[in-house]
Design a protein around this motif. Structure first.
Motif, short mmCIF file in Angstrom:
data_model
loop_
_atom_site.label_atom_id
_atom_site.label_comp_id
_atom_site.label_asym_id
_atom_site.label_seq_id
_atom_site.Cartn_x
_atom_site.Cartn_y
_atom_site.Cartn_z
N ALA A 75 26.82 58.22 -22.94
CA ALA A 75 27.19 59.49 -22.20
C ALA A 75 26.58 59.27 -20.50
O ALA A 75 27.26 59.76 -19.69
CB ALA A 75 26.46 60.64 -22.71
N PHE A 76 25.36 58.75 -20.53
CA PHE A 76 24.64 58.54 -19.44
C PHE A 76 25.27 57.62 -18.46
O PHE A 76 25.61 57.65 -17.17
CB PHE A 76 23.21 58.30 -19.38
N ILE A 120 19.28 65.30 -16.07
CA ILE A 120 19.21 65.59 -17.48
C ILE A 120 18.09 66.44 -17.83
O ILE A 120 17.10 66.69 -17.08
CB ILE A 120 18.64 64.40 -18.16
N TYR A 121 18.68 67.53 -18.67
CA TYR A 121 17.68 68.47 -19.23
C TYR A 121 16.97 67.91 -20.26
O TYR A 121 17.58 67.88 -21.30
CB TYR A 121 18.21 69.93 -19.67
N ASP A 122 15.55 67.93 -20.42
CA ASP A 122 14.78 67.43 -21.60
C ASP A 122 14.28 68.79 -22.22
O ASP A 122 13.44 69.43 -21.67
CB ASP A 122 13.67 66.36 -21.36
N VAL A 123 14.79 69.30 -23.27
CA VAL A 123 14.48 70.85 -23.89
C VAL A 123 13.88 70.51 -25.41
O VAL A 123 14.21 69.66 -26.08
CB VAL A 123 15.84 71.43 -24.07
N ILE A 180 24.98 68.30 -16.15
CA ILE A 180 24.01 67.82 -16.88
C ILE A 180 24.30 67.16 -18.36
O ILE A 180 25.14 67.55 -18.91
CB ILE A 180 22.69 68.74 -17.00
N ILE A 181 23.33 66.34 -18.76
CA ILE A 181 23.25 66.06 -20.30
C ILE A 181 22.00 66.73 -20.59
O ILE A 181 20.87 66.56 -20.14
CB ILE A 181 22.78 64.60 -20.53
N ASP A 190 15.33 64.04 -12.83
CA ASP A 190 16.55 63.56 -11.91
C ASP A 190 17.27 62.27 -12.45
O ASP A 190 16.34 61.41 -13.03
CB ASP A 190 15.89 63.21 -10.57
N LYS A 191 18.50 62.02 -12.38
CA LYS A 191 19.24 60.89 -12.87
C LYS A 191 18.72 59.61 -12.38
O LYS A 191 18.67 58.74 -12.99
CB LYS A 191 20.86 61.16 -12.57
#
Length: 365
Positions: free
Chosen positions: A214-215, A225-228, A87-88, A267-268
């Motif tokens: 990166a992506f 991708i984790y959006d934190v 993941i990013i 999801d990517k």
């Protein structure tokens, strides 16, 4: 007199953790260096597997102090998968503790050894750590026109070729949000307005370059991708205004009772690939973060303040995951320090390890 003693004891609460964390660094670097030499003629995936395990041991010790020792409550919102993924990790940035928050989530997915960072270029000069982060998979980047896109792509491609598990942490704001630095916030808001983007209150306008590179480089390698979004409880003053988030030292002094962490798994396939569209997408993700933080800090309803919308889960980290690492590294360090030869090796590791590391990153990183 008594008050002075109390204040003195209070300030000492971070001394033990700091002494152990810094004191075990030469031991860790020696163990890693030995493996680096032994694995020099092996396929890179063998080196990476053991390096990830060593990193997991050290970071588990870090989490012993930042979670078990401080007693902080970790409250999770949203959808953090139980299984590890490539993941990013995109998060708002407000404190040095944000690096630890990535570890807090990763250990709950059994992915702690896979955490790698996109780091500000100046951090490569940190004694011992600067060189090691580069070797573990960290990517040092410069800002604006000095950003070396080709170098970042090459490094990420090398990791993918080696099958390296990827938990890549990026803070798109590029610098920490501090409510006391009004000029930085104003400049960020002015830039957003000039670009026709929504003006944000509790986060800075995100930069797109590192995220896009990166992506685009890893899109066929990633799962998501984790959006934190992170908020530290206790960061509001008596007038109800947001104040600076705790530093690592303040955190270890137990000045933060709770960390609120909101996770969106994206999801990517739902992420646009072209930079112009991804820039808009990333800003929209930060608009969502901003709304969450406005709810957390500014809600008119006292019952809705100091928490994110939705259900939270109090996630407690077991000592079984952290204490063994503390005992291993502190035991090895103590064993080294009881002999004269060990003490000389320890000091030389600090001195020569730092010098060699700085020379290495000046050439390679």
């Amino acid at each position: 007199m008594l008050l002075s003693l109390v204040l003195h004891m209070y300030s000492l609460r971070c001394v033990l953790p700091a002494a152990v964390l810094l004191g075990t660094a030469p031991t860790y670097v020696l163990a890693w260096g030995a493996w680096r030499l032994l694995s020099a003629f092996l396929p890179s995936r063998f080196y990476q597997a053991v390096d990830d395990r060593l990193y997991c041991i050290y970071q588990s010790m870090v989490l012993f102090f930042f979670e078990n020792y401080t007693g902080v409550q970790v409250l999770l919102y949203g959808d953090l998968p139980k299984n590890k993924e490539n993941i990013i990790y995109l998060a708002n940035h407000q404190s040095t503790v944000d690096w630890i928050v990535a570890d807090i989530l990763a250990i709950r997915q059994d992915a702690l050894g896979h955490v790698r960072y996109v780091l500000k270029d100046g951090l490569k000069w940190l004694p011992l750590y600067g060189c090691y982060f580069s070797q573990h998979g960290g990517v040092y980047v410069k800002r604006s026109s000095r950003f070396n896109e080709k170098q970042m792509r090459k490094k990420l491609q090398n990791y993918m070729n080696a099958g390296t598990p990827m938990y890549l942490v990026i803070f798109p704001e590029g610098t920490r949000y501090n409510p006391e630095l009004t000029k930085v916030i104003s400049s960020s808001q002015t830039f957003a307005a000039q670009e026709g983007l929504a003006v944000l209150k509790h986060v800075l306008t995100p930069r797109i370059k590192a995220t896009h590179v990166a992506f685009e480089s890893m899109k066929n390698y990633l799962d998501a991708i984790y959006d934190v979004t992170v908020a530290f409880e206790g960061t509001v003053d008596d007038q109800g205004q947001r104040k600076e988030a705790p530093s690592m030292v303040e955190f270890l002094c137990k000045e933060c009772p709770k960390i609120h962490i909101h996770i969106d798994r994206i999801d990517k396939k739902d992420v646009p690939e072209e930079q112009v569209y991804m820039r808009r997408w990333l800003h929209e993700r930060f608009e969502i973060k901003d709304k969450l933080l406005i709810e957390f800090y500014d809600s008119l309803d006292p019952e809705r303040r100091n928490k994110f919308p939705g259900k939270s889960v109090h996630s407690k980290l077991s000592l079984k995951k952290t204490l063994p690492s503390l005992l291993i590294l502190s035991g090895l360090t103590a064993g080294m320090l009881v002999t004269e030869a060990g003490r000389k090796l320890y000091v030389r590791t600090w001195i020569y390890g730092t010098l060699i590391g700085c020379l290495w990153v000046s050439i390679k990183a």
